[in-house]
Design a protein around this motif. Structure first.
Motif, short mmCIF file in Angstrom:
data_model
loop_
_atom_site.label_atom_id
_atom_site.label_comp_id
_atom_site.label_asym_id
_atom_site.label_seq_id
_atom_site.Cartn_x
_atom_site.Cartn_y
_atom_site.Cartn_z
N ARG A 185 36.46 30.75 22.68
CA ARG A 185 37.20 31.20 23.34
C ARG A 185 36.58 31.91 24.72
NH1 ARG A 185 40.06 34.51 20.82
NH2 ARG A 185 41.70 32.74 20.01
N ARG A 186 35.73 32.90 24.25
CA ARG A 186 35.13 33.50 25.24
C ARG A 186 33.98 32.75 26.63
NH1 ARG A 186 35.29 37.24 29.18
NH2 ARG A 186 33.51 38.01 29.69
N ALA A 187 33.45 31.68 25.33
CA ALA A 187 32.48 30.78 26.75
C ALA A 187 33.34 29.72 27.13
CB ALA A 187 31.67 29.73 25.04
N LEU A 188 34.19 29.17 27.17
CA LEU A 188 35.41 28.59 28.13
C LEU A 188 36.36 29.48 29.03
CD1 LEU A 188 37.71 27.44 25.28
CD2 LEU A 188 35.90 25.76 26.14
N ALA A 189 36.19 30.78 28.87
CA ALA A 189 36.60 31.79 29.78
C ALA A 189 35.50 32.00 30.78
CB ALA A 189 37.12 33.13 29.22
N LEU A 190 34.02 31.91 30.35
CA LEU A 190 33.00 32.17 31.50
C LEU A 190 32.67 30.72 31.98
CD1 LEU A 190 31.19 34.50 29.50
CD2 LEU A 190 31.85 34.64 30.98
N ARG A 191 33.01 29.55 31.40
CA ARG A 191 33.11 28.42 31.88
C ARG A 191 31.77 27.88 31.46
NH1 ARG A 191 36.54 27.21 37.33
NH2 ARG A 191 38.83 27.30 36.28
N ALA A 192 30.88 28.43 30.31
CA ALA A 192 29.88 28.37 29.72
C ALA A 192 29.31 26.80 29.66
CB ALA A 192 29.18 29.57 28.84
N GLY A 193 28.21 26.13 29.55
CA GLY A 193 28.76 25.04 29.16
C GLY A 193 27.59 24.87 27.88
N SER A 194 26.98 25.83 27.56
CA SER A 194 26.22 26.00 25.93
C SER A 194 26.10 27.35 25.68
CB SER A 194 24.82 25.78 25.39
OG SER A 194 23.99 25.76 26.61
N PHE A 195 25.44 28.22 24.33
CA PHE A 195 25.01 29.62 24.24
C PHE A 195 24.27 29.57 23.47
CE2 PHE A 195 29.32 28.10 22.26
CZ PHE A 195 29.14 29.02 20.77
N VAL A 196 23.43 30.87 23.16
CA VAL A 196 22.60 31.25 21.94
C VAL A 196 22.59 32.22 21.65
CG1 VAL A 196 20.16 31.98 22.19
CG2 VAL A 196 21.06 30.70 23.67
N LEU A 197 23.12 32.27 19.79
CA LEU A 197 23.15 33.23 19.48
C LEU A 197 22.22 34.31 18.81
CD1 LEU A 197 25.25 31.23 16.72
CD2 LEU A 197 26.39 32.94 18.58
N VAL A 198 22.29 35.43 19.29
CA VAL A 198 20.91 36.25 18.98
C VAL A 198 21.52 37.45 17.65
CG1 VAL A 198 19.45 37.82 19.87
CG2 VAL A 198 20.60 35.90 21.62
N HIS A 199 21.36 37.85 16.77
CA HIS A 199 21.36 39.23 16.23
C HIS A 199 19.77 39.42 15.41
CE1 HIS A 199 21.01 36.73 12.50
NE2 HIS A 199 21.78 37.82 11.55
N ASN A 200 20.60 40.91 15.48
CA ASN A 200 18.94 41.52 14.61
C ASN A 200 19.03 42.05 13.15
OD1 ASN A 200 21.19 43.39 15.27
ND2 ASN A 200 19.80 44.75 14.63
N HIS A 201 18.15 41.94 12.65
CA HIS A 201 17.71 42.90 11.42
C HIS A 201 17.91 44.10 11.71
CE1 HIS A 201 17.64 38.23 9.32
NE2 HIS A 201 19.04 38.65 9.68
N PRO A 202 17.65 44.93 10.87
CA PRO A 202 17.44 46.55 11.61
C PRO A 202 16.10 46.80 9.93
CG PRO A 202 19.54 46.02 10.95
CD PRO A 202 19.65 44.69 11.36
N SER A 203 16.04 45.54 9.09
CA SER A 203 15.52 46.06 8.09
C SER A 203 13.62 45.78 8.85
CB SER A 203 15.77 44.86 7.21
OG SER A 203 15.42 43.09 7.29
N GLY A 204 13.49 44.58 10.04
CA GLY A 204 12.48 44.20 10.56
C GLY A 204 12.23 43.18 10.27
N ASP A 205 12.67 42.09 8.80
CA ASP A 205 12.31 41.43 9.13
C ASP A 205 13.15 39.99 9.60
OD1 ASP A 205 11.36 38.50 8.09
OD2 ASP A 205 12.02 39.71 5.84
N ALA A 206 12.77 39.66 10.37
CA ALA A 206 13.34 38.25 10.70
C ALA A 206 13.25 37.09 10.63
CB ALA A 206 12.93 38.34 12.58
N THR A 207 12.92 36.68 8.99
CA THR A 207 13.76 35.63 8.08
C THR A 207 15.39 35.94 7.80
OG1 THR A 207 11.71 35.98 6.53
CG2 THR A 207 13.39 34.91 6.04
N PRO A 208 15.94 34.24 8.30
CA PRO A 208 16.46 34.02 8.07
C PRO A 208 17.50 34.46 6.73
CG PRO A 208 16.44 31.87 8.94
CD PRO A 208 15.05 33.05 8.71
#
Length: 250
Positions: A185-208
């Motif tokens: 919904r937010r992407a459509l409101a901003l008229r974005a063509g695409s988006f990148v998801l980003v989240h952090n791991h507080p443990s420090g390990d970036a393994t998904p």
């Protein structure tokens, strides 16, 4: 001579990392010679001297006398490890930095915000997907030390330029609530063509995790219904950023 930026500054490199992982520390530019002339290296400890130079200059700008500023810079960099970690600690009131005079703490927080604004301005000028070094450095500075998970979304226009960078969920040390419909919904409101998801791991390990992979699939499915594209999902660890796309998980 080594690689340099278009304006002649030297780029610091680091050893290769595993597929899909980028080390943001490899993209910070060496300090300018002018700062070294103001705060001579010989008068500061050699370990972390560049950060000490910058910090001593900031402390001096906040009104601290020359010698106390240098001594305080050495002590603070020894405590926090890096200037970036110190600036983030100042914004979160962590450690002995909270005992500094208010004028110093305010200046440190302003310096941090200025850094973030410079990164965002650069990302808005060209394709975010082609500016991975700058993007990784920005995300590491912004999220690597966060003690709770947060989900950010980088909304892009059709030329992959940054339209908006927004936090879409905050949670605990190992979970952040994510609502695919809200992101779409937010992407459509901003008229974005695409988006990148980003989240952090507080443990420090970036393994998904398995949950990360499942949640990404749900968001991709929701975005596809309305013709939106999920360009990548980046996971921020303590020192590295993992691209799920480059790792073959997207």
């Amino acid at each position: 001579m080594g690689k340099r930026t278009p304006d002649g500054a030297r780029l610091v490199s680091s050893p290769p990392t595993q597929p899909g992982v980028a080390d943001g520390a490899a993209f910070f530019i060496a300090p300018q010679d002018g700062l070294a002339q103001i705060w001579p290296v010989a008068k500061l400890e050699q370990v972390g001297a560049d950060d000490q130079h910058c910090l001593a200059a900031l402390l001096g700008a906040a009104g601290m006398a020359d010698i106390p500023a240098r001594e305080q810079a050495v002590a603070l960099v020894a405590e926090y490890g890096t200037l970036s970690a110190l600036l983030l600690a100042a914004s979160q009131q962590e450690g002995s930095v909270r005992l500094l005079p208010e004028s110093v703490r305010v200046l440190l927080i302003l310096a941090l915000e200025s850094i973030f604004r410079l990164y965002r301005a650069r990302l808005m000028r060209g394709s975010v997907l082609c500016e991975r070094p700058a993007l990784n450095a920005y995300l590491l500075a912004l999220m690597a030390r966060d003690k709770t998970e947060q989900m950010r979304v980088l909304f892009l226009d059709t030329a992959n330029r940054l339209v908006a960078d927004e936090v879409m969920g905050r949670g605990t040390v190992d979970h952040a609530p994510v609502y695919p419909r809200e992101i779409v919904r937010r992407a459509l409101a901003l008229r974005a063509g695409s988006f990148v998801l980003v989240h952090n791991h507080p443990s420090g390990d970036a393994t998904p995790s398995a949950e990360d992979i499942s949640m990404t699939g749900q968001i991709i499915a929701a975005a596809r219904i309305v013709g939106l594209h999920v360009a990548d999902h980046l996971i921020v660890g303590k020192e590295q950023v993992l691209s799920m796309k480059e790792a073959g998980l997207l």
